[in-house]
Design an enzyme around this catalytic site. Structure first.
Site, PDB file in Angstrom:
ATOM      1  N   ARG A 158       0.786  -1.144   0.002  1.00  0.00           N
ATOM      2  CA  ARG A 158      -0.045   0.140   0.073  1.00  0.00           C
ATOM      3  C   ARG A 158       0.805   1.379  -0.099  1.00  0.00           C
ATOM      4  O   ARG A 158       1.722   1.195   0.454  1.00  0.00           O
ATOM      5  CB  ARG A 158      -0.933   0.135   1.400  1.00  0.00           C
ATOM      6  CG  ARG A 158      -1.760  -1.134   1.368  1.00  0.00           C
ATOM      7  CD  ARG A 158      -2.626  -1.204   2.577  1.00  0.00           C
ATOM      8  NE  ARG A 158      -3.657  -2.333   2.710  1.00  0.00           N
ATOM      9  CZ  ARG A 158      -3.263  -3.147   3.360  1.00  0.00           C
ATOM     10  NH1 ARG A 158      -2.023  -3.537   3.869  1.00  0.00           N
ATOM     11  NH2 ARG A 158      -4.207  -4.306   3.455  1.00  0.00           N
ATOM     12  N   LYS A 183      -2.354  -2.283   7.820  1.00  0.00           N
ATOM     13  CA  LYS A 183      -3.309  -1.829   8.918  1.00  0.00           C
ATOM     14  C   LYS A 183      -3.515  -2.647   9.866  1.00  0.00           C
ATOM     15  O   LYS A 183      -3.088  -3.791   9.964  1.00  0.00           O
ATOM     16  CB  LYS A 183      -4.845  -2.352   7.906  1.00  0.00           C
ATOM     17  CG  LYS A 183      -4.876  -1.282   6.614  1.00  0.00           C
ATOM     18  CD  LYS A 183      -6.405  -1.720   5.829  1.00  0.00           C
ATOM     19  CE  LYS A 183      -6.368  -0.859   4.957  1.00  0.00           C
ATOM     20  NZ  LYS A 183      -7.738  -1.291   4.341  1.00  0.00           N
ATOM     21  N   HIS A 257      -2.117   2.055  -5.965  1.00  0.00           N
ATOM     22  CA  HIS A 257      -3.003   1.022  -5.760  1.00  0.00           C
ATOM     23  C   HIS A 257      -3.045   0.023  -7.260  1.00  0.00           C
ATOM     24  O   HIS A 257      -3.454  -1.056  -7.046  1.00  0.00           O
ATOM     25  CB  HIS A 257      -4.202   1.404  -5.308  1.00  0.00           C
ATOM     26  CG  HIS A 257      -4.796   0.331  -4.253  1.00  0.00           C
ATOM     27  ND1 HIS A 257      -4.405   0.391  -3.021  1.00  0.00           N
ATOM     28  CD2 HIS A 257      -5.975  -0.390  -4.071  1.00  0.00           C
ATOM     29  CE1 HIS A 257      -5.034  -0.433  -2.061  1.00  0.00           C
ATOM     30  NE2 HIS A 257      -5.697  -0.907  -3.153  1.00  0.00           N
ATOM     31  N   ARG A 260      -0.614  -2.288  -7.009  1.00  0.00           N
ATOM     32  CA  ARG A 260      -0.995  -3.548  -5.864  1.00  0.00           C
ATOM     33  C   ARG A 260      -1.875  -4.530  -6.592  1.00  0.00           C
ATOM     34  O   ARG A 260      -1.461  -5.613  -6.531  1.00  0.00           O
ATOM     35  CB  ARG A 260      -1.615  -2.766  -4.818  1.00  0.00           C
ATOM     36  CG  ARG A 260      -2.118  -3.837  -3.739  1.00  0.00           C
ATOM     37  CD  ARG A 260      -2.499  -2.952  -2.288  1.00  0.00           C
ATOM     38  NE  ARG A 260      -3.373  -3.487  -1.505  1.00  0.00           N
ATOM     39  CZ  ARG A 260      -2.585  -4.445  -0.708  1.00  0.00           C
ATOM     40  NH1 ARG A 260      -1.437  -4.423  -0.620  1.00  0.00           N
ATOM     41  NH2 ARG A 260      -3.189  -4.927   0.245  1.00  0.00           N
ATOM     42  N   HIS A 283      -4.035  -9.134   3.135  1.00  0.00           N
ATOM     43  CA  HIS A 283      -5.570  -8.783   3.407  1.00  0.00           C
ATOM     44  C   HIS A 283      -5.735  -9.627   4.697  1.00  0.00           C
ATOM     45  O   HIS A 283      -5.335 -10.648   4.857  1.00  0.00           O
ATOM     46  CB  HIS A 283      -6.238  -9.594   2.159  1.00  0.00           C
ATOM     47  CG  HIS A 283      -6.024  -8.869   0.916  1.00  0.00           C
ATOM     48  ND1 HIS A 283      -6.285  -7.497   0.962  1.00  0.00           N
ATOM     49  CD2 HIS A 283      -5.868  -9.107  -0.149  1.00  0.00           C
ATOM     50  CE1 HIS A 283      -6.347  -7.062  -0.216  1.00  0.00           C
ATOM     51  NE2 HIS A 283      -5.933  -8.096  -1.021  1.00  0.00           N
ATOM     52  N   TYR A 292      -9.192 -11.146  -7.456  1.00  0.00           N
ATOM     53  CA  TYR A 292      -8.130 -11.386  -8.585  1.00  0.00           C
ATOM     54  C   TYR A 292      -8.594 -12.499  -9.577  1.00  0.00           C
ATOM     55  O   TYR A 292      -8.320 -12.914 -10.478  1.00  0.00           O
ATOM     56  CB  TYR A 292      -7.066 -11.303  -7.817  1.00  0.00           C
ATOM     57  CG  TYR A 292      -6.583  -9.908  -7.484  1.00  0.00           C
ATOM     58  CD1 TYR A 292      -6.590  -8.936  -7.960  1.00  0.00           C
ATOM     59  CD2 TYR A 292      -6.510  -9.959  -5.785  1.00  0.00           C
ATOM     60  CE1 TYR A 292      -6.380  -7.729  -7.247  1.00  0.00           C
ATOM     61  CE2 TYR A 292      -6.485  -8.702  -5.118  1.00  0.00           C
ATOM     62  CZ  TYR A 292      -6.287  -7.486  -5.937  1.00  0.00           C
ATOM     63  OH  TYR A 292      -6.088  -6.332  -5.093  1.00  0.00           O
TER      64      TYR A 292
END
Length: 354
Positions: A158, A183, A257, A260, A283, A292
């Site tokens: 990110r 995160k 992104h 990414r 994730h 994806y």
């Protein structure tokens, strides 16, 4: 409890301490609250300091969400993001002020707007190479941009994760790796191609010759740590310049992104397990990474090859059984055809019986 006390406690105690959310996540909640309070103050004709909690009812929240779309031009996805932040606040409010539990329940019942699920944009290998070819590797700023783009493609990081990187987060032995903090302050270690590590080392060597010292990996021309906005601007500039030699990039907005998404898609097309992609990108839920799988055109083409078209438009295998008399009987019933009384006692013969 005063309105200001509830709001202050929500941010300083609940979000920061109890839930441990990242700074940028809290900033998103802050923006939603500021917009809501400003809207409520103007709608009700009172100062923000004089607002009462019970004035933030369901109707006002719905009007605020409509205001975001109609006046501010926000998309449905942004509207839903603001709504999620408001619902979190009212969930906290219900625990602090039980007499407002019903008010919280009415806000929680507000539904999100459907959002078009577009496939995540990505780059081809040729487009990535065109972007990497833009920066001047002989100048430390060009070497920085190339190292930045190559690290984006290699790690799938990110933009904030890249902005927070320190030189100490890189490891050269036993194999090149970078440690990313994502995160929820979760860390993950990503292996690097030797070429990526060599590009970073080249950039750092040129930077030191220019007399710029910093613990941060990516810095601006003044030696200050680059922000996520500065990194995003550089990526857009590189893509715009790469469009001169790569026409498929013309008119496209390439962001960090997009890199990414590109990393995830290339990992999928290299036949890596979806769990590997999940851990690589950091994730929390494997469902996020599974998107994806739907995007990979190569995988779809490979699947199609396993199901060849039938010759001449005919089924590849003839039916193994037929029951024309039985089907005619059932079709007759569907049209309301009444059979003679004698026929009611006559069994229907299946095909191939006597």
């Amino acid at each position: 409890m005063t309105f200001s006390y509830i709001v202050t406690t929500f941010f300083t105690s609940y979000l920061a301490r109890e839930r441990g959310l990242a700074t940028h996540t809290i900033a998103s909640y802050r923006d939603a609250m500021r917009l809501l309070l400003d809207f409520a103050s103007k709608r009700l004709g009172v100062q923000i300091e004089n607002l009462r909690l019970d004035q933030l009812d369901r109707d006002l929240i719905v009007d605020f969400l409509d205001h975001l779309e109609s006046t501010r031009g926000n998309a449905a996805a942004t509207r839903n993001q603001r709504l999620a932040a408001i619902k979190t606040f009212f969930h906290f409010l219900a625990g602090q002020v039980p007499e407002l539990l019903h008010l919280s329940a009415t806000v929680q019942a507000i539904r999100e707007k459907p959002v078009d699920r577009l496939p995540p944009p990505s780059l081809t290998v040729a487009e990535v190479n065109a972007i990497l070819a833009v920066p001047d590797p002989d100048h430390w700023l060009g070497a920085r941009d190339r190292a930045m783009a190559k690290l984006f493609h290699n790690s799938g990081a990110r933009v904030q994760e890249l902005a927070d990187l320190k030189r100490a987060d890189l490891r050269a032995e036993p194999c090149p790796t970078v440690e990313l903090t994502g995160k929820g302050r979760k860390t993950r270690v990503i292996p690097l191609w030797p070429e990526t590590m060599a590009t970073i080392d080249h950039y750092l060597a040129l930077r030191e010759r220019a007399g710029i010292a910093s613990d941060h990996l990516f810095v601006s021309r003044t030696g200050q740590p680059m922000t996520r906005f500065g990194i995003g601007r550089r990526v857009k500039v590189l893509a715009r310049e790469a469009a001169v030699t790569c026409p498929s990039l013309c008119g496209r907005t390439v962001t960090p992104h997009v890199f990414r998404h590109t990393t995830a898609l290339h990992l999928i097309e290299a036949d890596n397990d979806i769990a590997v992609v999940k851990d690589w990108l950091g994730h929390a839920d494997i469902k996020t990474a599974s998107a994806y799988l739907e995007v990979s055109l190569r995988r779809k083409c490979d699947a199609l090859k396993k199901v060849p078209p039938p010759a001449g438009g005919e089924p590849t295998e003839p039916p193994r059984w037929k029951q024309p008399k039985l089907m005619a009987f059932l079709s007759g019933l569907s049209r309301g055809v009444m059979l003679p009384a004698a026929a009611k006692n006559t069994p229907v013969q299946a095909c191939g019986t006597t």
